[in-house]
Design a protein around this motif. Sequence first.
Motif, short mmCIF file in Angstrom:
data_model
loop_
_atom_site.label_atom_id
_atom_site.label_comp_id
_atom_site.label_asym_id
_atom_site.label_seq_id
_atom_site.Cartn_x
_atom_site.Cartn_y
_atom_site.Cartn_z
N CYS A 147 55.05 9.10 -12.55
CA CYS A 147 55.41 9.47 -11.18
C CYS A 147 55.65 10.97 -11.13
CB CYS A 147 56.66 8.72 -10.71
SG CYS A 147 56.43 6.95 -10.47
N GLY A 148 55.03 11.65 -10.16
CA GLY A 148 55.20 13.08 -10.00
C GLY A 148 56.26 13.42 -8.97
N ASN A 149 56.47 14.71 -8.79
CA ASN A 149 57.44 15.20 -7.81
C ASN A 149 56.78 15.44 -6.46
OD1 ASN A 149 59.93 15.41 -9.36
ND2 ASN A 149 58.88 16.97 -10.56
N ILE A 155 55.60 9.53 -2.52
CA ILE A 155 55.76 9.71 -3.95
C ILE A 155 54.39 9.58 -4.63
CG2 ILE A 155 56.92 8.91 -6.04
CD1 ILE A 155 58.78 10.01 -3.86
N PRO A 156 53.95 10.61 -5.36
CA PRO A 156 52.65 10.54 -6.04
C PRO A 156 52.76 9.83 -7.39
CG PRO A 156 53.59 12.72 -6.32
CD PRO A 156 54.58 11.94 -5.49
N VAL A 157 51.75 9.04 -7.70
CA VAL A 157 51.77 8.22 -8.92
C VAL A 157 50.41 8.27 -9.59
CG1 VAL A 157 52.26 5.93 -9.89
CG2 VAL A 157 53.40 6.65 -7.78
N VAL A 158 50.41 8.44 -10.91
CA VAL A 158 49.19 8.27 -11.71
C VAL A 158 49.09 6.80 -12.10
CG1 VAL A 158 47.93 9.01 -13.76
CG2 VAL A 158 49.45 10.62 -12.59
N ILE A 159 47.90 6.23 -11.99
CA ILE A 159 47.72 4.79 -12.15
C ILE A 159 46.57 4.51 -13.11
CG2 ILE A 159 47.16 2.63 -10.95
CD1 ILE A 159 48.41 3.89 -8.43
N ARG A 160 46.76 3.53 -13.95
CA ARG A 160 45.74 3.11 -14.91
C ARG A 160 44.95 1.92 -14.39
NH1 ARG A 160 48.48 1.00 -19.78
NH2 ARG A 160 47.81 -1.09 -19.19
N HIS A 161 43.64 1.95 -14.57
CA HIS A 161 42.77 0.85 -14.17
C HIS A 161 43.05 -0.37 -15.04
CE1 HIS A 161 39.01 -1.42 -13.62
NE2 HIS A 161 38.91 -0.77 -12.47
N PRO A 162 42.91 -1.59 -14.49
CA PRO A 162 43.21 -2.79 -15.28
C PRO A 162 42.41 -2.92 -16.57
CG PRO A 162 43.01 -3.35 -12.96
CD PRO A 162 42.59 -1.92 -13.09
N ALA A 169 46.06 6.26 -20.25
CA ALA A 169 44.76 6.62 -19.68
C ALA A 169 44.73 6.41 -18.17
CB ALA A 169 43.64 5.83 -20.35
N GLY A 170 45.65 7.08 -17.45
CA GLY A 170 45.67 6.99 -15.99
C GLY A 170 44.62 7.92 -15.38
N ARG A 171 43.67 7.36 -14.67
CA ARG A 171 42.59 8.15 -14.06
C ARG A 171 42.61 8.05 -12.53
NH1 ARG A 171 38.82 9.03 -18.28
NH2 ARG A 171 39.09 7.57 -20.02
N TYR A 172 43.58 7.31 -11.99
CA TYR A 172 43.67 7.10 -10.55
C TYR A 172 44.97 7.68 -10.02
CZ TYR A 172 39.78 3.83 -10.97
OH TYR A 172 38.54 3.27 -11.21
N LEU A 173 45.01 7.94 -8.71
CA LEU A 173 46.21 8.46 -8.07
C LEU A 173 46.54 7.63 -6.84
CD1 LEU A 173 45.50 12.30 -8.30
CD2 LEU A 173 47.36 11.09 -9.43
N GLY A 174 47.83 7.41 -6.62
CA GLY A 174 48.29 6.69 -5.44
C GLY A 174 49.51 7.34 -4.84
N LEU A 175 49.78 7.03 -3.57
CA LEU A 175 50.95 7.51 -2.86
C LEU A 175 51.68 6.31 -2.27
CD1 LEU A 175 49.41 10.49 -0.82
CD2 LEU A 175 51.16 10.73 -2.58
#
Length: 367
Positions: A147-149, A155-162, A169-175
């Motif tokens: 989770c970023g600032n 809130i920005p989040v780095v997310i890993r594919h299933p 190995a998070g290559r996706y981003l979510g809010l």
Amino acid sequence: MIKLKLAFQTTLDVSKDFIGLTCLTKLIPIENGRVIAFGWGINERIPDASYQYWLAELTNEGQVTRILPRELTHRQELLSALNDDNQVQAFKFGDHFGLLLSTEIILLFSNISEDPTVIPIQNHFSFLGQTRHDSNAKDSYYVPTHCGNSDGELIPVVIRHPKEHHSRAGRYLGLFRIDDNLQSASWVDVAADGSPRRTNVDDYRKFPMEGGHGGIHLVTELGKTYRRQDLPPVISECARIRNQWYVYAAAYNPTFIRYGIPLGTLTKNNDELAITELIIRPEEQCYSTICASLDRVIFSPLRANGARKGKQSIFTIVDEIDHPITLPRGFAKHQVQEYLNGLYWLTPLQMGYNSMPVQIAACVEAP
């Protein structure tokens, strides 16, 4: 040059509450000279379920700690209980702080002493359109890795594919957005199919690749090397500032898996995650932290024998200057981890598998 002097130091120690390894994973600076420490420990007294998480509030007066019960962080109603134990991510939310247990549920704290508000996320990221296989059910769910600032309510989040099994190995981003009544939350600005967004691979192909080759190179645990043209880079850090993404795509992660972008790249990205501006590429492989102050970035070199000799620097976003750091006497083996309201927070080297007690230092800039 940024020269630091010691304001105060305090000791973090939760080892008495665990029989086994303890780990400090994040520092969240709060107003009034406070910082929230978050981590996990292994409690061998709990058979077949040893992970527990802990929180500590650190000030110049000492520490207050809280060991979180497993029923709070390993909730049975979570689909993602099928994921690995140590995937909980901490984040700052104004004067509050929270834990993202999965892409489906949040624990939001006003302080570590009171019970948190449990907030469900309405539109969680399951592996849309795919059958869940009983033999490997955890492959059906996206996993937050960082989770970023942010300067706002998102809130920005780095997310890993299933299907990406490596934990970093998070290559996706979510809010995600928490509603005003703190009763529910939702993922916003998702891709057309409802999944999290990923960076534009073609944008990153413009940068020189390892060995002069294009594409992204992946070394697996079995030692076999694959070249993938379609994989976006691994993202180690992100932030949301003035409704724009700041993304640090790293070349390296702690298990010696290389992804082809040798130096790491800090960029400004739009809502579709296409690069709109290259901010900086450090001169050697570095970890990065976009500080809670949102006006500076900490670069931590991967190696001690590189161009920076292992020395950290502070990159100020407004003027795009990379400043060397001089640490206080006696703290040469510490590293800066966060910054807010004039205080730099230091721990002994990288956060991770720390031997408790850990000396946490708060520093200010010397004139």
